[in-house]
Design an enzyme around this catalytic site. Structure first.
Site, PDB file in Angstrom:
ATOM      1  CG  PHE A   2      84.602  11.389  59.107  1.00 15.22           C
ATOM      2  CD1 PHE A   2      85.295  12.346  58.472  1.00 15.22           C
ATOM      3  CD2 PHE A   2      85.134  10.190  59.487  1.00 15.22           C
ATOM      4  CE1 PHE A   2      86.633  12.149  58.009  1.00 15.22           C
ATOM      5  CE2 PHE A   2      86.423   9.968  59.386  1.00 15.22           C
ATOM      6  CZ  PHE A   2      87.218  10.819  58.468  1.00 15.22           C
ATOM      7  CE  LYS A   4      74.457   7.667  63.219  1.00 11.79           C
ATOM      8  NZ  LYS A   4      75.487   8.441  63.472  1.00 11.79           N
ATOM      9  NE  ARG A  12      83.986  11.574  64.610  1.00 11.51           N
ATOM     10  CZ  ARG A  12      83.961  11.282  66.035  1.00 11.51           C
ATOM     11  NH1 ARG A  12      83.192  12.123  66.715  1.00 11.51           N
ATOM     12  NH2 ARG A  12      84.108   9.761  66.391  1.00 11.51           N
ATOM     13  CB  SER A  39      85.356   1.884  60.236  1.00 14.20           C
ATOM     14  OG  SER A  39      84.401   1.402  61.248  1.00 14.20           O
ATOM     15  CB  CYS A  70      86.380   4.475  51.362  1.00 11.22           C
ATOM     16  SG  CYS A  70      85.230   4.827  49.868  1.00 11.22           S
ATOM     17  CD  GLU A 116      90.102   2.321  55.993  1.00 11.29           C
ATOM     18  OE1 GLU A 116      89.453   2.249  56.918  1.00 11.29           O
ATOM     19  OE2 GLU A 116      89.647   2.757  54.748  1.00 11.29           O
TER      20      GLU A 116
HETATM   21  P1  NAD Z   1      82.670   4.718  61.459  1.00  6.77           P
HETATM   22  O1  NAD Z   1      82.362   3.455  61.178  1.00  6.77           O
HETATM   23  O2  NAD Z   1      83.404   5.292  62.598  1.00  6.77           O
HETATM   24  O3  NAD Z   1      81.029   5.361  61.594  1.00  6.77           O
HETATM   25  C1  NAD Z   1      80.342   5.223  60.449  1.00  6.77           C
HETATM   26  C2  NAD Z   1      78.954   5.498  61.082  1.00  6.77           C
HETATM   27  O4  NAD Z   1      78.733   4.275  62.158  1.00  6.77           O
HETATM   28  C3  NAD Z   1      78.563   6.776  61.785  1.00  6.77           C
HETATM   29  O5  NAD Z   1      77.234   7.140  61.544  1.00  6.77           O
HETATM   30  C4  NAD Z   1      78.676   6.619  63.090  1.00  6.77           C
HETATM   31  O6  NAD Z   1      77.947   7.479  63.936  1.00  6.77           O
HETATM   32  C5  NAD Z   1      78.389   5.065  63.351  1.00  6.77           C
HETATM   33  N1  NAD Z   1      78.944   4.384  64.267  1.00  6.77           N
HETATM   34  C6  NAD Z   1      80.334   4.634  64.979  1.00  6.77           C
HETATM   35  N2  NAD Z   1      80.707   3.655  66.069  1.00  6.77           N
HETATM   36  C7  NAD Z   1      79.367   2.777  66.191  1.00  6.77           C
HETATM   37  C8  NAD Z   1      79.175   1.870  66.903  1.00  6.77           C
HETATM   38  N3  NAD Z   1      80.168   1.447  67.706  1.00  6.77           N
HETATM   39  N4  NAD Z   1      78.087   1.195  66.829  1.00  6.77           N
HETATM   40  C9  NAD Z   1      77.026   1.572  65.911  1.00  6.77           C
HETATM   41  N5  NAD Z   1      77.287   2.683  65.115  1.00  6.77           N
HETATM   42  C10 NAD Z   1      78.653   3.213  65.417  1.00  6.77           C
HETATM   43  O7  NAD Z   1      83.328   5.481  60.199  1.00  6.77           O
HETATM   44  P2  NAD Z   1      84.018   6.629  59.863  1.00  6.77           P
HETATM   45  O8  NAD Z   1      84.981   7.175  60.681  1.00  6.77           O
HETATM   46  O9  NAD Z   1      82.762   7.734  59.881  1.00  6.77           O
HETATM   47  O10 NAD Z   1      84.217   6.835  58.382  1.00  6.77           O
HETATM   48  C11 NAD Z   1      85.456   6.364  57.963  1.00  6.77           C
HETATM   49  C12 NAD Z   1      85.151   4.913  57.429  1.00  6.77           C
HETATM   50  O11 NAD Z   1      84.364   4.899  56.522  1.00  6.77           O
HETATM   51  C13 NAD Z   1      86.630   4.406  56.934  1.00  6.77           C
HETATM   52  O12 NAD Z   1      86.897   3.029  57.209  1.00  6.77           O
HETATM   53  C14 NAD Z   1      86.553   4.263  55.338  1.00  6.77           C
HETATM   54  O13 NAD Z   1      87.054   3.485  54.483  1.00  6.77           O
HETATM   55  C15 NAD Z   1      84.838   3.977  55.348  1.00  6.77           C
HETATM   56  N6  NAD Z   1      84.227   4.489  54.162  1.00  6.77           N
HETATM   57  C16 NAD Z   1      83.895   3.338  53.357  1.00  6.77           C
HETATM   58  C17 NAD Z   1      83.124   3.722  51.933  1.00  6.77           C
HETATM   59  C18 NAD Z   1      82.710   2.580  51.173  1.00  6.77           C
HETATM   60  O14 NAD Z   1      81.967   2.867  50.295  1.00  6.77           O
HETATM   61  N7  NAD Z   1      83.282   1.370  51.347  1.00  6.77           N
HETATM   62  C19 NAD Z   1      82.956   5.233  51.878  1.00  6.77           C
HETATM   63  C20 NAD Z   1      83.373   5.848  52.630  1.00  6.77           C
HETATM   64  C21 NAD Z   1      84.027   5.637  54.059  1.00  6.77           C
END
Ligand code: NAD
Length: 498
Positions: A148, A172, A176, A225, A280, A383
């Site tokens: 998101f 995908k 949010r 995450s 991140c 985090e």
């Molecule tokens: P998230 O893991 O909740 O969601 C990421 C994606 O996974 C979304 O598209 C979501 O729909 C999907 N998803 C969520 N739960 C799932 C499940 N149980 N099974 C399968 N798919 C699922 O992350 P978020 O809250 O959208 O984003 C924030 C996180 O992303 C933070 O931890 C941040 O550090 C990380 N992030 C990392 C980078 C990087 O390059 N390392 C960049 C941006 C954000």
């Protein structure tokens, strides 16, 4: 407003009967609904994409690059419109939303160089009358699953690279804030992309699992995450796909005694609290070296954190950061702050009770500053992903270095110092993917690559830049012998360099 999917070059309504709410995080209002796809809808998009990829993969790279060039122009044209929607669904300030788009646009610009990046290698005369050449070919249908916090930049990192390399793409995005990704797909069509090459399938776990199990999808790039990154990596790999997953972070900034303290404080305010800490690459741990450095740092930081201006993006330039993404994120972060207090950290600035008149249902919280945080506390190990900065005091450089070195995450880090020797030692020894020297958020530009180490990144190769092209292509090597190099008779030994 009801948002469906983008398949076969147009918006299509969702048919699963399942929807998620889209909120304005500043007001708490439901502003729309997003369809959550089922497996049939995913399969339709994938089948469509596979068909479209045949022609697109055969289109010469320069023509593909021209689509990217036109896409860049359209992003400039629609920048304000996109930023407005992005801010309304994410909550980040308008300038920050533009930054989100621009960092994606820069990757689209880099992808204009696809013809050069996809050039193979050639060895003339590898043997008598033998030439050898290798080429990079698209994988076919590939996918991206995105978080998101950068609803424009991260989808563009993924789909621009994959598409410029000749693949068809299934995106995908986060459920949010799914509207901007669909708007980006529309702009790609307007830029001249053939129907079906870029598809946006909105949804949740059901469609993510579908992507991971789909036999046609060859590669998956994920950002989100760490627990989900690990899950996606494991399941995707078990199904024989090429997978790269980028996860969470805990980015430390070391402040040496010789650092310019005003610069370090400015850097921490921007990198720790910008976008409400929902980056991140946000700095969430400040490590001053020596008690005197720590005292000077906290003394200067505290009034700056107290003075942060928090509000909705509609309040204009007068706002430093906006609301958190969801009420659940807000209560999780406040809970972690409570825990920090319970575990003995000193809460120097407490933003938990921040309220904004007229926005009582928004997910707002003030900036928090902790001092005397130790390695065993939850606010240090986890985090937080909110406007909370922890100061961990280190006695000397080695103790400071050990903190990010021994943390499970390895996304970004920074050191503030005037001493070249120390900076060089830090950059060389640290086991973290992106390092800043007097730069608090060292996000590599489009022509370099982005990726964390340890539990911030799973799989090979980084995102965007030359690695992105490698990830979304595979190498084929041809050995060709011409009649003048052919000997009569069969050969029964493995060919060697004679
Ligand atoms: P998230 O893991 O909740 O969601 C990421 C994606 O996974 C979304 O598209 C979501 O729909 C999907 N998803 C969520 N739960 C799932 C499940 N149980 N099974 C399968 N798919 C699922 O992350 P978020 O809250 O959208 O984003 C924030 C996180 O992303 C933070 O931890 C941040 O550090 C990380 N992030 C990392 C980078 C990087 O390059 N390392 C960049 C941006 C954000």
């Amino acid at each position: 407003m009801e948002l469906g999917h983008f398949v076969g070059g147009k918006r299509v309504p969702g048919r699963s009967g399942r929807f998620g709410n889209i909120f304005n995080p500043a007001t708490g209002e439901v502003t729309g609904k997003v369809a959550l796809a089922n497996l049939d809808e995913l399969r339709e998009a994938v089948t469509n994409a596979a068909q479209a990829q045949i022609g697109w993969g055969a289109t010469n790279p320069q023509r593909r690059a021209r689509v990217m060039m036109q896409f860049v122009n359209l992003l400039h044209r629609d920048m304000d419109k996109l930023a407005e929607v992005l801010s309304s669904e994410h909550g980040k300030t308008f300038p920050d939303a533009k930054g989100d788009i621009v960092r994606g646009l820069e990757v689209a610009e880099f992808c204009i160089g696809a013809p050069h990046l996809l050039k193979g290698e050639f060895t003339e005369g590898a043997g008598p009358g033998i030439d050898m050449y290798s080429m990079r070919q698209p994988l076919g249908v590939v996918a991206g699953i995105t978080p998101f916090n950068f609803p424009a930049m991260i989808p563009m990192w993924k789909f621009c690279t994959a598409i410029a390399a000749g693949n068809a793409f299934i995106l995908k995005p986060s459920e949010r804030n799914p509207t901007v990704p669909v708007m980006l797909a529309e702009l790609m069509m307007e830029a001249g992309l053939p129907e079906g090459v870029l598809n946006v399938v909105n949804g949740d776990k059901e469609v993510v699992d579908g992507i991971l199990d789909d036999p046609i999808i060859q590669a998956v790039g994920f950002v989100g995450s760490t627990p989900i990154a690990e899950y996606v990596y494991t399941r995707g790999c078990a199904n024989g796909k090429r997978v790269q997953c980028f996860g969470g972070a805990k980015n430390h900034m070391i402040i040496m005694p010789d650092a310019d303290m005003d610069q370090a404080v400015d850097a921490l305010i921007g990198a720790g609290y910008g976008a409400a800490g929902e980056r991140c690459m946000a700095i969430s741990v400040a490590v001053p070296v020596g008690e005197d450095t720590a005292d000077r740092l906290v003394e200067k930081l505290a009034p700056r954190v107290e003075g942060l201006k928090i509000g909705p993006y509609t309040a204009g330039d007068d706002v430093d950061f906006g609301p958190l993404i969801t009420p659940e994120a807000l209560s999780r972060i406040k809970g972690l702050v409570d825990r920090g207090v319970e575990q003995g950290a000193k809460l120097v600035v407490d933003g938990r009770d921040f309220k904004l008149q007229g926005y009582e249902n928004g997910n707002f919280m003030g900036g928090c500053l902790f001092d005397h945080v130790t390695k065993d506390m939850d606010i240090y190990t986890q985090e937080i992903f909110g406007p909370v900065l922890s100061v961990v005091r280190a006695k000397n450089y080695d103790e400071a270095l050990d903190l990010p070195m021994s943390h499970e995450y390895g996304n970004g880090t920074a050191i503030f110092t005037r001493d070249g020797d120390t900076a060089r030692d830090f950059a060389s020894r640290i086991n973290i993917g992106m390092v800043g020297v007097n730069v608090p958020i060292p996000v590599p530009l489009a022509y370099h690559t982005f990726g964390g180490w340890k539990r911030s990144g799973f799989g090979d190769l980084n995102q965007h830049g030359p690695d992105g092209f490698k990830f979304y292509t595979r190498t084929k090597t041809v050995t060709a012998r011409w009649p003048s190099g052919l000997k009569d008779g069969a050969e029964f030994v493995i060919p060697t360099m004679k």
